[in-house]
Design an enzyme around this catalytic site. Sequence first.
Site, mmCIF file in Angstrom:
data_model
loop_
_atom_site.group_PDB
_atom_site.id
_atom_site.type_symbol
_atom_site.label_atom_id
_atom_site.label_comp_id
_atom_site.label_asym_id
_atom_site.label_seq_id
_atom_site.Cartn_x
_atom_site.Cartn_y
_atom_site.Cartn_z
ATOM 1 N N ASP A 154 35.317 33.679 52.181
ATOM 2 C CA ASP A 154 36.146 34.324 51.166
ATOM 3 C C ASP A 154 36.645 35.633 51.775
ATOM 4 O OD1 ASP A 154 37.296 34.930 48.674
ATOM 5 O OD2 ASP A 154 35.531 36.096 48.106
ATOM 6 N N ASP A 200 31.074 35.923 47.914
ATOM 7 C CA ASP A 200 30.303 36.861 47.107
ATOM 8 C C ASP A 200 29.751 36.211 45.846
ATOM 9 O OD1 ASP A 200 32.551 36.540 45.595
ATOM 10 O OD2 ASP A 200 33.287 38.581 45.817
ATOM 11 N N ASP A 254 33.245 31.533 43.987
ATOM 12 C CA ASP A 254 32.976 30.611 45.086
ATOM 13 C C ASP A 254 31.803 29.676 44.816
ATOM 14 O OD1 ASP A 254 34.923 32.146 46.510
ATOM 15 O OD2 ASP A 254 33.375 33.610 46.971
#
Length: 1129
Positions: free
Chosen positions: A454, A816, A820
């Site tokens: 990410d 994080d 996700d």
Amino acid sequence: TSGYIRVCWRVWLCHLGTVCSLGMLLVLFNWRPRLAVLAKCTSCPLPMADTLLLRDVHGQQFVIDVHVKEIEEGSKKQPIIVFYSFPPFLLLTVSFLQKTVLRYYVFEGMRYIWMPRKGAFCRVSILSEGWTYADLHRFQQGMSQAEQSSRRQIFGDNIIDVPVKSYPQLLFEEVLNPFYMFQVFSIILWMSERYYYYAVCILIISFLSIAVSLYEIRKQSTTLRRMAQLIVNVTVRRATGEEECVSSVDLVPGDCVVIPSEGLLLPCDAALLAGECMVNESMLTGESVPVMKTPLPFSGGAYTPESQRRHTLFCGTHIIQAKGGCPGGKGAIAVVARTGFFTAKGDLVSSILYPQPLNFRFYKDAMKFLLFLGVLALIGTIYSVVMLYKSNTPWAELVIRSLDIVTIVVPPALPAAITTGTIYAQNRLKKKGVFCISPPRINISGKISLFCFDKTGTLTEEGLDVWGVKVVNGSGFDELVPDPRLLPDGPMLSGLASCHSVALLEGQPIGDPLELKMIESTGWVLQEPTNETGVSTEFGTHRILAVMRPLAAEFQPEGISISQPVAIVRRFPFSSTLQRMSVVTVGPGGGSACCFLKGSPEMVASYCVKESVPSQFTNTLREFASEGFRVLALAYRELDAQTDLSSLERSTEMRFLGLLVMKNQVKPESPGVISTLRQAQIRPVMVTGDNILTALNVAHACRMVLPHEQVFFVHASPPTVNSMASLRFHQGEGGTGTVSTQETMDILEQGLYQNSLKYHLAINGKSFAVLCDHFPEYLPKILMRGTVYARMSPDQKTQLVKALQNLNYRVGMCGDGANDCGALRAADVGVSLSEAEASVASPFTSKTDNISCVPLLIREGRCSLVTSFSLFKYMALYSLIQFSSVVILYTVKTNLADLQFLFCDLFLVTLLAIVMGRGGPSDELHPQRPPASLLSVPLLCALLIHTLLLIVTQVSVLLITISQEWYIPLNSTRTGPQNLPNMEDTGVFDVSGFQYILMSIIVTKGYPYKKPLYYNVVFLLVLVVLFAVMTWLVLYPTSLIHRLLQLYKTDDLSYQLLLISLAALNFIMCYFLEELIDRCAPTCLQAVRGKRESKKQYKRLDALLTGTPSWPPLDQTLYPPQCSVIGIS
């Protein structure tokens, strides 16, 4: 799913078979439940079945009992329809005092009910999946007690019940494990051979092993139960209007829950209908930033918690505060949408309790190798029977001693030994702040070939700094204003100050860090109403959520005078799927109502009147994004009294205000980690929700894309009424020129992993969706070269991970945790950067807030995998050494003594196996990944050659012993241990003892994945001690230890030194052959086999693309292949 019904006479016949087989039939049924079903039941239609045989998507079979429950519905006076909202799935018949039979089963915590209309068992949650927004708002009136009771009988208790089995139950299941059944069989066999010491020691060790295993299993189950089970008292509203305090266990979908102003831990998934809630979702996502939840609109289509996350309160999350939903302005109102294992938390807990089987070659090959050892044991048993029969051994002893071969060839400690490396790796990771809830995935991390990252909060800093504001002026933009406090009074400043979801908690603002920075940059102050109703005379009759007030006049910049506050009366929080948020504000007196919209520039522009978007919009956005700035756009619309607030989110009549430019710095650790991964030929990929040019800039900054490497953009358009779907590849701003065919042919240096041509593809979420739907034939090629995936929704991130796995990549994912979760759980190795010690968001959780944990995890995974290989080889060689010793001694009518077995197995082998795995990982990541197959030709060749050399050495010792002048032949009238002590046994025992020690050195090689042997100090000390003990036993055979071990006393020093020399020669030969096989076997195999096509799809694709310099076809429009449409009536 297959249905079966029990047959009484078959059941009794199975009971009789269990008694006659002394319980062995029961053990067989425990190992293979399907056989029990076939033996006790007969096939029948599903509606009549009392037993089901289920097969999941992974091919695993489960036997499930069907439960039957009678449900009373209605009374003589008034019929009750329990589920009036979903006639297609009507379960219960409208009747007067009728009992309806409910047939259901529970699988992995979820209840499945028989649906006659569908002719199948369906998840009970299907009864609440068709609800619309209007249905949910009707439930706000509350349910009657009778209706709630009926629903509870259908849906069951609202509890995520993690089963914690009692110790007797765990003991019974553990003892019936094939491994421990083999141990029991072995101990009985050893007792019958009078190996009492050895049998008792193994029994004690097995008992301790079982005790530790049961303790750990129960401890983990108890911990998970504490984390999963949430029982609180909640207030529900009944149809009469009364509020009742009930246990959360009694909640059912449709219950109206009153949330207190101080909040609570939510025990279910619920749709928020009235009021606002500030929620901490860190337990589910690992993201500690609280999020604002707002009421569900009255109008809309079908409701699903996933699509309406910003209006959904999820089970297990902590509601910090609730306001504006109840009389007096306090609390909030929500309707239960899902309960138990059907909630978001239940789904995550289920993934821990019932994980998908690991498709890892190492574990499959381990089972195959055990079967090979079993075949070898069978050969040894046949040989033993022949030899013992020739020596006229009694039949009882012949059978016992022949079966003893099986317990030697198949080492019972093998499964435990190969997990030692994983345990050491897990402990080392824990010390460095990386926590693991799925230890088998540590080995899998050693095979990672691609890692997704990410961007925001992972590769770049979480916090953002405001760089400036670009305000629209007529048809263009004004100059960049570096400080928003210098903006004149107007909609742009009001939008920056009010378009957010920040709230106050004990006087401190909490919310998204980006929005906190935005408010801070304006200098305005957030206030919340202090009265219970939320109505302030300053702002008319509106109920106020928050008030934004400008700085006092004396603190405002020179020339700026702003005195009018702004009140927020409605919020639509940010959604990563929609890429936008909006608020409704009013001015003093309740006038000047406005709607402000904030989000990604492309999304905001699509909601604006075309004339209000400056002509330089695209170029300005590209300029900022290519320099790595995070850009947000703002728009507004003035409202009148007739405006429908619920339709504002879909309004396309907004006016564009300008751009908020924020600087997002790359974390200092990111470039180094990405470079390390690329050098190790692990392909890095960025998956982000941000702008594609911003993402590309970060990719350059963190060295995913090097300055001399080309970047091509992939643009795919969906079909319209007038055109087909299309696909184009074009060069963007970051390129250094087009890639010609000749240049492509010339560039053959190592670039991107699996990509010798130095170009990357960048694609956004919209194009990715079109690719998946209309260009599936191009998708694998684009995935092979794609490095930047921008504007990706959470679902698309998960879809990308799975698509890469379909190419046979071992995919890692680091994020994080916030957006996700799906991708983290879908990846082979998911790493969540979170301060929590362990969360259910991913298998691995790192306390460090940067990606430096990724190389650490991969290095530990490789070290663990190599250690598991070494231990597997060592345990196999140990069993083959002992097998050879026993077969050779059987040939001369003797055997090892009881304490000799004990000495070899416990003092030598077990001690060495424990300390062998202590070696830590190498400090560097090697470009080549360690092998994962135990059945590779080099490894099997090495084992075969080692075994032959070991046998030759032992046979040589036997022949040398027999040839000595002082040799005394065995007593031919006695066999086995009764012949001890004797010269043959002593010679074979002495040299085999050295072989156990020396083979541990040969197999303990880990370069370049482990640190050199001399770093494992404990192992070296143990080697020195054991080598000294064995040398002492050979050279000084006169102690009490010799008599206990039943060793023959030999005073011939030259013979003793010859034994040590033979062992040393055996070691030297095995060592050099091992090195020769390691270095030469791959080359020789390639020469013999020729160039073979890889089994991995991504390697085959890479070879294809490398040989196709004309791909991708630049600046050409591609269309999907024509396909005919078949109408189905």
